[in-house]
Each structure stands twice: as structure tokens, then as C-alpha cells.
Write a protein that holds these residues in place. Structure first.
Motif, PDB file in Angstrom:
ATOM      1  N   LYS A 151       0.913  -1.073   0.078  1.00 32.56           N
ATOM      2  CA  LYS A 151       0.037   0.119   0.090  1.00 32.56           C
ATOM      3  C   LYS A 151       0.921   1.425   0.215  1.00 32.56           C
ATOM      4  O   LYS A 151       0.316   2.260  -0.521  1.00 32.56           O
ATOM      5  CB  LYS A 151      -0.778  -0.011   1.367  1.00 32.56           C
ATOM      6  CG  LYS A 151      -2.233  -0.942   0.922  1.00 32.56           C
ATOM      7  CD  LYS A 151      -3.006  -0.831   2.320  1.00 32.56           C
ATOM      8  CE  LYS A 151      -4.251  -2.214   2.173  1.00 32.56           C
ATOM      9  NZ  LYS A 151      -4.778  -2.304   3.320  1.00 32.56           N
ATOM     10  N   GLN A 152       2.222   1.222   0.525  1.00 34.69           N
ATOM     11  CA  GLN A 152       2.973   2.494   0.549  1.00 34.69           C
ATOM     12  C   GLN A 152       3.851   2.489  -0.730  1.00 34.69           C
ATOM     13  O   GLN A 152       4.568   3.523  -0.870  1.00 34.69           O
ATOM     14  CB  GLN A 152       4.096   2.127   1.679  1.00 34.69           C
ATOM     15  CG  GLN A 152       3.255   2.177   3.075  1.00 34.69           C
ATOM     16  CD  GLN A 152       4.268   1.950   4.081  1.00 34.69           C
ATOM     17  OE1 GLN A 152       5.441   1.793   4.048  1.00 34.69           O
ATOM     18  NE2 GLN A 152       3.581   1.460   5.441  1.00 34.69           N
ATOM     19  N   LEU A 154       4.679   3.374  -4.397  1.00 35.19           N
ATOM     20  CA  LEU A 154       4.394   4.249  -5.627  1.00 35.19           C
ATOM     21  C   LEU A 154       4.778   3.900  -6.894  1.00 35.19           C
ATOM     22  O   LEU A 154       6.042   3.496  -6.950  1.00 35.19           O
ATOM     23  CB  LEU A 154       4.620   5.772  -5.351  1.00 35.19           C
ATOM     24  CG  LEU A 154       3.945   6.389  -4.064  1.00 35.19           C
ATOM     25  CD1 LEU A 154       4.547   7.872  -3.867  1.00 35.19           C
ATOM     26  CD2 LEU A 154       2.555   6.169  -4.296  1.00 35.19           C
ATOM     27  N   THR A 200       3.574   9.710 -10.477  1.00 37.59           N
ATOM     28  CA  THR A 200       3.417   8.426  -9.627  1.00 37.59           C
ATOM     29  C   THR A 200       1.799   8.097  -9.167  1.00 37.59           C
ATOM     30  O   THR A 200       1.089   9.078  -9.229  1.00 37.59           O
ATOM     31  CB  THR A 200       4.076   8.751  -8.292  1.00 37.59           C
ATOM     32  OG1 THR A 200       3.682   9.989  -7.705  1.00 37.59           O
ATOM     33  CG2 THR A 200       5.507   9.073  -8.671  1.00 37.59           C
ATOM     34  N   HIS A 201       1.678   6.953  -8.777  1.00 42.98           N
ATOM     35  CA  HIS A 201       0.191   6.515  -8.316  1.00 42.98           C
ATOM     36  C   HIS A 201       0.619   5.554  -7.479  1.00 42.98           C
ATOM     37  O   HIS A 201       1.620   4.910  -7.513  1.00 42.98           O
ATOM     38  CB  HIS A 201      -0.879   6.255  -9.514  1.00 42.98           C
ATOM     39  CG  HIS A 201      -0.296   5.434 -10.557  1.00 42.98           C
ATOM     40  ND1 HIS A 201      -0.301   4.016 -10.383  1.00 42.98           N
ATOM     41  CD2 HIS A 201       0.619   5.343 -11.558  1.00 42.98           C
ATOM     42  CE1 HIS A 201       0.149   3.221 -11.560  1.00 42.98           C
ATOM     43  NE2 HIS A 201       0.806   4.289 -12.264  1.00 42.98           N
ATOM     44  N   GLU A 202      -0.603   5.101  -6.664  1.00 39.69           N
ATOM     45  CA  GLU A 202      -0.258   3.956  -5.728  1.00 39.69           C
ATOM     46  C   GLU A 202      -0.301   2.623  -6.436  1.00 39.69           C
ATOM     47  O   GLU A 202      -0.821   2.456  -7.607  1.00 39.69           O
ATOM     48  CB  GLU A 202      -1.506   4.047  -4.842  1.00 39.69           C
ATOM     49  CG  GLU A 202      -1.492   4.993  -3.644  1.00 39.69           C
ATOM     50  CD  GLU A 202      -2.464   4.907  -2.567  1.00 39.69           C
ATOM     51  OE1 GLU A 202      -2.836   3.887  -2.539  1.00 39.69           O
ATOM     52  OE2 GLU A 202      -2.547   5.860  -2.008  1.00 39.69           O
ATOM     53  N   GLU A 232      -1.038  -0.909  -7.370  1.00 42.07           N
ATOM     54  CA  GLU A 232      -2.509  -1.722  -7.739  1.00 42.07           C
ATOM     55  C   GLU A 232      -2.060  -2.995  -8.033  1.00 42.07           C
ATOM     56  O   GLU A 232      -1.254  -3.242  -9.017  1.00 42.07           O
ATOM     57  CB  GLU A 232      -3.349  -1.003  -8.520  1.00 42.07           C
ATOM     58  CG  GLU A 232      -3.904   0.170  -8.162  1.00 42.07           C
ATOM     59  CD  GLU A 232      -4.703   0.892  -9.035  1.00 42.07           C
ATOM     60  OE1 GLU A 232      -5.526   0.217  -9.710  1.00 42.07           O
ATOM     61  OE2 GLU A 232      -4.983   1.945  -8.837  1.00 42.07           O
TER      62      GLU A 232
END
Length: 77
Positions: free
Chosen positions: A61-62, A64, A72-74, A76
Motif C-alpha cells: 500500500k505504501q 508508488l 506517480t500513483h499507488e 495496484e
């Protein structure tokens, strides 16, 4: 010693948990192990796997991810 640290609220690292899982599996492979001890080790190993999974999910979850546009995005799955 690890159990003492856990009881004091300190979290084990993933590496320490994987090491403990390896030790548990090694102990379970012994032929002179009683059925009761095998069940106890199995229970401990499954609990350790649960904790490993939870810790890995927390780390994921941390993370990027950098995409092609440099944004940047988380992470998935």
C-alpha cells in the motif's frame, strides 16, 4: 528471544518471520516429533504466515509506481 520481543510489542521484520518459518518447517520434518508438537508448530506457522501476509499488504500500500508520463500513483495488484 523473538517471542520475548513480540510480547513486548516490537514487530519482527519480514526476514525474521521468514527465518522463523524455515526453522518451524525444519522442526516439523523431524521424525521424532510428537503429534501434539506437530499441531502446535503447524498452528504457530500458520499464524506467522498470516502476519507475513498482513505485513506485505501494508508495504504494498505504501509503494508508488512511476508511469510512462513520469507521474506517480499507488501500487495496484
Amino acid at each position: 528471544m523473538d517471542k520475548v520481543m513480540e510480547q513486548q510489542g516490537e514487530e519482527l521484520s519480514l526476514e525474521a518471520m521468514f527465518q522463523r518459518l524455515e526453522e518451524t518447517v525444519g522442526t516439523m520434518e523431524r521424525e521424532d516429533l510428537s503429534l501434539e508438537d506437530s499441531f502446535a508448530l503447524y498452528h504457530d506457522g500458520m499464524e506467522m504466515l498470516r502476519r507475513c501476509s498482513k505485513k506485505i499488504e501494508s508495504v504494498e500500500k505504501q509503494i508508488l509506481v512511476l508511469d510512462e508520463e513520469g507521474e506517480t500513483h499507488e501500487f495496484e495488484r
